[in-house]
Structure formats: structure tokens, C-alpha cells
Design an enzyme around this catalytic site. Structure first.
Site, mmCIF file in Angstrom:
data_model
loop_
_atom_site.group_PDB
_atom_site.id
_atom_site.type_symbol
_atom_site.label_atom_id
_atom_site.label_comp_id
_atom_site.label_asym_id
_atom_site.label_seq_id
_atom_site.Cartn_x
_atom_site.Cartn_y
_atom_site.Cartn_z
ATOM 1 N N LYS A 177 0.761 -1.258 0.227
ATOM 2 C CA LYS A 177 -0.071 0.079 -0.079
ATOM 3 C C LYS A 177 0.785 1.076 -0.012
ATOM 4 C CE LYS A 177 -4.006 1.975 2.789
ATOM 5 N NZ LYS A 177 -4.651 1.566 3.905
ATOM 6 N N SER A 206 -9.539 1.478 3.392
ATOM 7 C CA SER A 206 -9.037 2.381 2.301
ATOM 8 C C SER A 206 -7.857 1.249 1.559
ATOM 9 C CB SER A 206 -8.329 3.384 2.979
ATOM 10 O OG SER A 206 -7.368 2.653 4.013
ATOM 11 N N SER A 236 -9.492 -1.031 7.484
ATOM 12 C CA SER A 236 -9.056 -0.667 6.058
ATOM 13 C C SER A 236 -8.698 -2.077 5.331
ATOM 14 C CB SER A 236 -8.314 0.392 5.994
ATOM 15 O OG SER A 236 -8.956 1.466 5.904
HETATM 16 N N1 GLN Z 1 -12.632 4.207 7.729
HETATM 17 C C1 GLN Z 1 -11.631 4.526 8.785
HETATM 18 C C2 GLN Z 1 -11.253 5.858 8.569
HETATM 19 O O1 GLN Z 1 -11.545 6.520 7.561
HETATM 20 C C3 GLN Z 1 -10.763 3.527 8.982
HETATM 21 C C4 GLN Z 1 -9.759 3.817 7.894
HETATM 22 C C5 GLN Z 1 -8.660 2.741 8.219
HETATM 23 O O2 GLN Z 1 -8.415 1.465 8.696
HETATM 24 N N2 GLN Z 1 -7.322 3.264 7.560
HETATM 25 O O3 GLN Z 1 -10.693 6.522 9.489
#
Ligand code: GLN
Length: 476
Positions: A52, A153, A177
Site C-alpha cells: 500500500k 482504504s 481498512s
Molecule cells: N474508515 C476509517 C477511517 O476513515 C478507517 C480507515 C482505516 O482503517 N485506515 O478513518
């Protein structure tokens, strides 16, 4: 070579921000040579992986999908990448994400959204890529506007694995994510216990919840990658300073002595009929195999997302303060004072989601608000973690829940909602594990009527990856 070729065919889905052809070429040739000499470097010699784009890879752009870091190349490797590389893995590319990992759809990236392979006519095309008709693939994808999100994400990492361009990919998991895109893309997605895997070189979102995640096709693959990346790291003081004992799954799995909890708070409004059925079905299978499956309660679950939003924004305000145009990344062209330099750089560099979180975080952290928001959210975090402890202390071994409440949503419908609402819905089942630091895994179960993956989540007590992965394998 096959992987590199595939990445160009899958390009329209946008799993990668940067395909690292040069690194991959060098690493693959070195692996070939070693193979000829019959002296393999390690368990992953010659195996293509993706990372990532919020992990540092020395000398390679590490963008966090943000204009702020679009031209940033770090001078060192993240520990997890270094460990994979040391075992001979070949880096195919850096994958797409929501800017600074803030999201749950991979729809808020500077480079455009990542599209799900599933639910699109292109699926069959990818699996017959040998025909080499990438034109067809591209055309069909654009014709069909009702495509599904990949989840996020770490959506880029998920699609990189789902399309077969790499064997495994690293995601990150702060509120779900890794598990969320795994659920929508039909993959195994593992979030290890907080502190088991080093965060050194992972650009932080919420330091006390960020965990490197693993996206792969099977539970055995997850074990292999975890065994490579886990363990103490001098460079990350939050890693647990004891030797890592590699996980070894036995060939025959007996689950008859296990007590598996079904928390009622996860069956919330908005859960699709198909996910509910899937949850019921797997519970029955576990019961039939002799496990005792019991209804349980985690009473503070509903507060988890709200507390998370407060804690996340406070960390974001603090973590992203370093992007001021002086040391890292983007710098505005014209300015006449230091204040103006900061202001212009930050206005130009961040997207609206990131800006919004920074503003709100600074508000929560004002002296007069600190008690009211930050401290209160921290207290609630403890209660959420204690809910889990109560269950583990009452002989519950594992929890079985949905990962996401539905199959992958359509992009056009998903983006009708703002980022906050998206996360509220998407992270309901995944986020509490981050609050408590617990290991959790997404296991793909079956296809929906729309031929999209449906998945479930298992959660285990801290450092009980062995148990978690064993049962995940049984279910798989
Ligand atoms: N959806 C959550 C956020 O936007 C978690 C994102 C993640 O796990 N990186 O903070």
C-alpha cells in the site's frame, strides 16, 4: 514478468499508483539466479507482492494518494517491506488508497478510485487474460458505470491480489481498512494484534490503532506472510518485545472444544438479508462440527464509531501538522510569509476529507474542549475494550460477525454519502477490534445473488492469532 504484464491489463481498475518495474525486474532476476544456483533466499523467493502506498519504500514515491506527498520518496524502507524483501519477495508496485488512508471505499484518492473486479463484466476478461485483449477490457469497464467499489482504504491492495497481479499485498488497518476491501473483493484479510507487527515506515493515521494488514487469497497464505512480518522491532517501541513464535496450522482441525460468541450488536439495521443468512449458515456449520455457538453481548459497540471519529481526528490533526511545506512534500510556489507558506501548502496539498478531519481534530484538542471530547472518548475506548475482556474471561474463545453489512456497494450510490457517513456504515463491524487492539480476520464465504463476494469476520483475544487462523481455515 507475468505479473508486470498483468498489471498493465488491470490498469483500468486502478489498483496501483506506481508499478515498480525497475525494482521488480532487478529483484526477479536476482531470484532467478538464486534459483539456478539452487540457493533460495527465503520462503518468498521470487514471489510477487504489492505494498500500500502509505508504506515507505526507499527511493520510491510514497504518496499516500495525496498531492501533499506526490513527489516524496523516503530514504528508508518500512520494516514490513524490508522483512518481505529479505525473504526474496519481488515488489510489483505501490497500491492505491483513500488519501492518507482516510476512508472505506478507495474513492478519495488523488489518482482516482479503485474499481472492484467483482460485479463487472471484466471479471471473465481478467481470467482469460492470456488472450491478451486488453482493449476489450478497457472498453467494457468504461461502458458500465454501475461498477462496485473495492472497499477501503486498502482497495488497491485488494484488487492487486484479486486480479492475480501479486500473491500478497500489505494493507493497513486502523478501523477496518484491510478487512473491508477483503470482504468486498472475496479475499482473506488479516488484521493482527496491535503491537505484533512493526509500524515503522507506515505513515501514521491513528497511532494507537494502526496495524499493518495482510491481503491474500487463502488462510495458509496469510500465515506465511504473517510469519515473515511479525515480531519485535527496535525501531517501533510499540511492538511487543518478545520473540515471535511462528504460527503452524495443523492439517486436521478440531473445533469441537471451542465456544464461539455471536454478538447481537453486530446484527444492526442495514444488514442485508444475504449477509444475515450467511452468518446464520456458518454459525450452524460450526455447531454441527461440535463447537458451542452462544449469543453474547458487547454493550458499548454503538459508541465505538463515534469515539473513533473523535480519536481519529485528534491524531490526524497532530500527525499531519508536519506537512507545512518546509520539510516534506508539497510546497506552495508563491508566498510572502511563513504563515502564508503553511496556509497555501496545506490548502493545495490536502483533499477536503483530510482538511475537514484536521480542522475538527484541532477543535477537539482546544484546551476548553479536550476533557469533553478527547478524554471522554478515551474513557469510552476502555469500556469498549472491557466488553471484549468480559467475554474472553467467560470462556468465549472467538467471535463471529459480519465484516461488512452488505455486498460491495455500487460506486454511484456510495459516493452519494459523505466520507463520515460512509465510514459510519462501513466500519461498524470492523472498528471495535481496533479500539481493543484485537486480531481479526475477514473470511470470504460465498457469492451473493449478484455474484459478489459475501464474507464474515472472526475476532480473537489479544495475540491469539493461532486460534483465529485455525478457525478461519476451518471455515474457508
Ligand atoms: N474508515 C476509517 C477511517 O476513515 C478507517 C480507515 C482505516 O482503517 N485506515 O478513518
Amino acid at each position: 514478468k507475468a505479473s508486470i504484464k498483468l498489471t498493465s491489463i488491470v490498469e483500468p481498475l486502478k489498483p496501483y499508483i506506481n508499478v515498480t518495474n525497475d525494482v521488480a525486474g532487478e529483484q526477479a532476476s536476482a531470484a532467478d539466479e538464486r534459483q539456478q544456483r539452487n540457493s533460495l533466499l527465503g520462503q518468498l523467493d521470487g514471489i510477487p507482492i504489492a505494498v500500500k502506498d502509505n508504506y515507505c519504500v526507499k527511493g520510491k514515491p510514497t504518496t499516500c494518494a495525496s498531492r501533499m506527498l506526490a513527489n516524496f520518496s523516503p530514504g528508508y524502507n518500512a520494516t514490513v517491506y524490508e522483512k518481505l524483501r529479505t525473504q526474496g519477495a519481488v515488489l510489483i508496485g505501490k497500491t492505491n488508497l483513500d488519501e492518507f488512508a482516510m476512508g472505506s471505499g478507495t474513492v478519495d484518492s488523488l489518482y482516482g478510485p479503485t474499481k472492484n473486479l467483482w460485479g463487472s463484466e471484466v471479471l471473465s476478461q481478467f481470467y482469460s487474460y492470456g488472450s491478451d485483449d486488453s482493449q476489450v477490457t478497457t472498453r467494457k469497464l468504461h461502458e458500465k458505470d454501475a461498477w462496485r467499489i473495492a472497499g477501503g482504504s486498502s482497495g488497491g491492495s485488494a484488487v492487486a491480489v484479486a486480479t492475480g497481479t501479486c500473491y500478497a499485498a500489505l494493507g493497513s488497518d486502523t478501523g477496518g481498512s484491510t478487512r473491508n476491501p477483503a470482504s468486498y473483493c472475496g479475499l482473506v484479510g488479516l488484521k493482527p494484534t496491535y503491537g505484533l507487527v512493526s509500524r515503522y515506515g507506515l505513515i501514521p493515521l491513528l497511532n494507537s490503532m494502526d496495524v499493518p494488514g495482510i491481503l491474500v487469497r487463502t488462510v495458509d497464505d496469510a500465515v506465511l506472510i504473517l510469519n515473515v512480518i511479525a515480531g519485535p522491532d527496535q525501531a517501533d517501541p510499540t511492538t511487543v518485545q518478545r520473540e515471535y513464535v511462528p504460527i503452524n496450522l495443523s492439517e486436521t482441525i478440531d473445533i469441537s472444544n471451542l465456544r464461539i460468541g455471536i454478538p447481537k450488536e453486530y446484527g444492526v439495521q442495514g444488514i442485508s438479508e444475504e449477509i444475515a443468512e450467511c452468518w446464520e449458515k456458518v454459525s450452524c456449520l460450526l455447531k454441527e462440527a461440535g463447537a458451542s455457538v452462544v449469543p453474547v453481548s458487547l454493550p458499548h459497540t454503538d459508541y465505538s464509531i463515534v469515539c473513533y471519529s473523535v480519536l481519529n481526528r485528534c491524531d490526524v490533526a497532530s500527525n499531519l501538522a508536519c506537512y507545512d511545506g518546509v520539510e516534506y512534500g508539497h510546497r506552495a510556489d508563491e508566498w510572502s510569509s511563513a504563515h502564508e507558506l503553511y496556509k497555501k501548502t496545506r490548502s493545495e496539498g490536502f483533499n477536503n476529507v483530510v482538511k475537514g478531519r484536521i480542522l475538527v481534530g484541532n477543535y477537539f484538542l482546544l484546551a476548553e474542549n479536550y476533557e469533553k471530547y478527547y478524554i471522554k472518548a478515551m474513557k469510552m475506548r476502555r469500556l469498549i475494550a472491557q466488553d471484549f475482556d468480559v467475554l474472553w474471561n467467560n470462556n468465549v474463545d472467538l467471535l463471529l460477525t459480519p465484516t461488512t453489512l452488505t455486498e460491495a456497494p455500487r460506486y454511484d450510490e456510495f459516493v452519494q454519502l459523505d466520507n463520515q457517513t460512509q465510514c459510519l456504515i462501513q466500519d461498524h463491524c470492523t472498528q471495535p477490534a481496533n479500539m481493543a487492539g484485537l486480531p481479526a480476520i475477514n473470511v470470504p464465504i460465498m457469492l451473493s445473488r449478484n455474484k459478489l463476494p459475501l464474507s464474515l469476520q472472526l475476532m480473537a483475544p489479544l495475540f491469539h492469532e493461532q486460534r483465529l487462523l485455525t478457525v478461519a481455515k476451518w471455515i474457508e
